[in-house]
Design a protein around this motif. Structure first.
Motif, short mmCIF file in Angstrom:
data_model
loop_
_atom_site.label_atom_id
_atom_site.label_comp_id
_atom_site.label_asym_id
_atom_site.label_seq_id
_atom_site.Cartn_x
_atom_site.Cartn_y
_atom_site.Cartn_z
N PHE A 143 0.84 -1.20 0.00
CA PHE A 143 0.00 0.00 0.00
C PHE A 143 0.88 1.26 0.00
O PHE A 143 0.67 2.19 -0.77
N VAL B 41 -8.64 5.82 -4.92
CA VAL B 41 -8.50 5.40 -3.52
C VAL B 41 -9.85 5.59 -2.82
O VAL B 41 -10.11 6.65 -2.25
N PHE C 133 -4.28 6.14 -9.70
CA PHE C 133 -5.02 5.23 -8.82
C PHE C 133 -6.30 5.91 -8.34
O PHE C 133 -6.31 7.12 -8.13
N LEU D 25 -17.06 -1.47 -3.69
CA LEU D 25 -16.85 -0.27 -4.51
C LEU D 25 -18.16 0.44 -4.83
O LEU D 25 -18.19 1.67 -4.96
N ASN E 162 -5.05 -3.80 -0.92
CA ASN E 162 -6.14 -3.67 0.06
C ASN E 162 -5.54 -3.49 1.44
O ASN E 162 -4.67 -4.26 1.84
N TYR F 61 -11.51 -5.52 -3.05
CA TYR F 61 -11.68 -5.33 -4.49
C TYR F 61 -10.55 -4.51 -5.12
O TYR F 61 -10.62 -4.17 -6.30
N GLY F 62 -9.48 -4.19 -4.37
CA GLY F 62 -8.42 -3.34 -4.91
C GLY F 62 -7.23 -4.12 -5.45
O GLY F 62 -7.11 -5.33 -5.23
N GLU G 110 -19.00 3.53 -9.00
CA GLU G 110 -18.20 2.34 -9.26
C GLU G 110 -17.85 2.15 -10.73
O GLU G 110 -16.77 1.64 -11.05
N PRO H 163 -6.87 1.53 -11.45
CA PRO H 163 -6.43 0.59 -10.41
C PRO H 163 -6.86 1.14 -9.05
O PRO H 163 -6.78 2.35 -8.80
N ILE H 164 -7.32 0.24 -8.19
CA ILE H 164 -7.94 0.68 -6.93
C ILE H 164 -7.03 0.37 -5.74
O ILE H 164 -6.53 -0.75 -5.60
N LEU H 165 -6.86 1.36 -4.88
CA LEU H 165 -6.24 1.15 -3.57
C LEU H 165 -7.35 1.23 -2.54
O LEU H 165 -7.93 2.30 -2.33
N ASN H 166 -7.68 0.12 -1.93
CA ASN H 166 -8.86 -0.03 -1.07
C ASN H 166 -8.44 0.10 0.39
O ASN H 166 -7.66 -0.70 0.89
#
Ligand SMILES: [Mn+2]
Length: 343
Positions: free
Chosen positions: A14, A93, A91, A100, A130, A126-127, A106, A113-116
């Motif tokens: 992360f 976030v 990203f 999401l 995570n 879902y990232g 969503e 790209p997802i940072l969850n």
């Protein structure tokens, strides 16, 4: 739990993603609360302080009471994307979203790209990276740890934003998540320049007169049922006009009947312009109002739920159903008086 324990550590992937990325699009859930707004504002300020670019995009506007904490930090609101989306961003976030789709954005955010980053049980991970810490009292507390991991400064405005998230998510340090971690973070934030008395003033002593008059109208309808174990109130359309209140002034009304000694369940019946009645239900302990709401096509969970009904006659049927629930709990637990000593 000491500062080096694993649950507090920020996952390396992360931190690496935040260090590698240049531009971040922060978001949070629909109808953002204090933890959503405070965490977004603070994380945007932290990322900018280490030379990154950060924007915030939420589907719904922030409550007016948070304006002092938001300050000059821009928040893009609505379903239309911010300028330069998506190419401008490395990203997305989402903060404090177990799924999401809680963002209401969503379809757009899913293109990045997802940072969850979240503290809810049941997060769907879902990232591409995570960080879910279910022991964190608030996502704001996680953001404070993240600032340390990034060697980023936390100035007074950032500390205020984080304090907003921490204090609202813990119910002003009254809920079960008011843990040693919560107080450790609060102490540090005050040391860094957060101003609890100023934030409390914005949150709790800045109500429009109409909101307080509306409370008076609603409390005038208070009824107790089942030997005082159930309370109900009504919110009627013409009350808003009499009180000079706005639609948003009805927030938190249900907390007042819930504060009555001995009350185990509360129903708020809100008349709607559509001609039906919105029922909000709250309960303590094992009284399951979620079951009542779901039988009527609504949703929620055991202690907080809601549904729609047609008429006042159905309202009394709902009260009768709550009575059955409350009585059933009393049967199962003959001495159900909650005792803190037992905890
Ligand atoms: Mn939260």
């Amino acid at each position: 739990m000491n500062a080096g324990s694993p649950s507090r550590a920020v996952p390396g992937e992360f931190v690496d993603a935040l260090r590698d990325g240049g531009s971040f699009l922060l978001s949070s859930h629909a109808h953002p609360d204090g933890d959503a707004i405070g965490s977004e504002v603070a994380l945007a300020r932290i990322l900018r302080s280490i030379g990154r670019s950060a924007a915030i995009w939420n589907i719904d506007p922030a409550p007016a009471a948070y304006a002092g904490v938001i300050g000059s930090t821009a928040i893009h609101v609505g379903s239309a994307p911010p300028p330069g989306f998506p190419d401008r961003f490395d990203f997305a976030v989402p903060l404090e979203c177990p799924q999401l789709d809680r963002t209401g954005l969503e379809h757009a955010l899913g293109r990045l790209p997802i940072l969850n980053m979240d503290h809810h049980l049941g997060n769907r991970l879902y990232g591409v990276a995570n960080w879910v810490d279910t022991e964190a009292p608030a996502v704001a507390e996680m953001v404070l740890h993240l600032a340390r991991a990034l060697d980023a400064p936390v100035d007074a405005a950032t500390a205020n934003a984080l304090y907003l998230g921490l204090s609202t998510d813990t119910g002003s340090f009254r809920f079960s998540n008011a843990t040693p971690r919560a107080f450790d973070a609060a102490a540090e934030l005050v040391r860094l320049g957060a101003r609890p008395e100023r934030i409390a003033g914005w949150l709790y002593e800045s109500r429009p007169p109409g909101a307080v008059r509306l409370l008076g109208e609603v409390l005038g309808t208070l009824e107790l049922h089942c030997n005082g174990r159930i309370a109900s109130v009504r919110l009627e359309l013409d009350m808003f006009e009499r009180a000079g209140a706005a639609a948003t002034d009805s927030e938190g009304l249900i907390d007042y009947p819930r504060s009555i000694r001995g009350v185990e369940a509360v129903a708020l019946f809100r008349e709607r312009a559509e001609g039906d009645i919105k029922v909000s239900l709250r309960s303590r302990g094992t009284v399951d109002v979620g079951a009542i709401a779901s039988r009527r096509g609504g949703g929620g969970h055991r202690n907080a739920a809601g549904c729609l009904i047609d008429t006042g006659a159905h309202a009394s049927a709902v009260i009768a159903e709550i009575e059955v629930e409350v009585e059933a709990v009393a049967q199962r637990h003959p001495r159900a008086e909650a005792s803190e000593d037992a905890a």
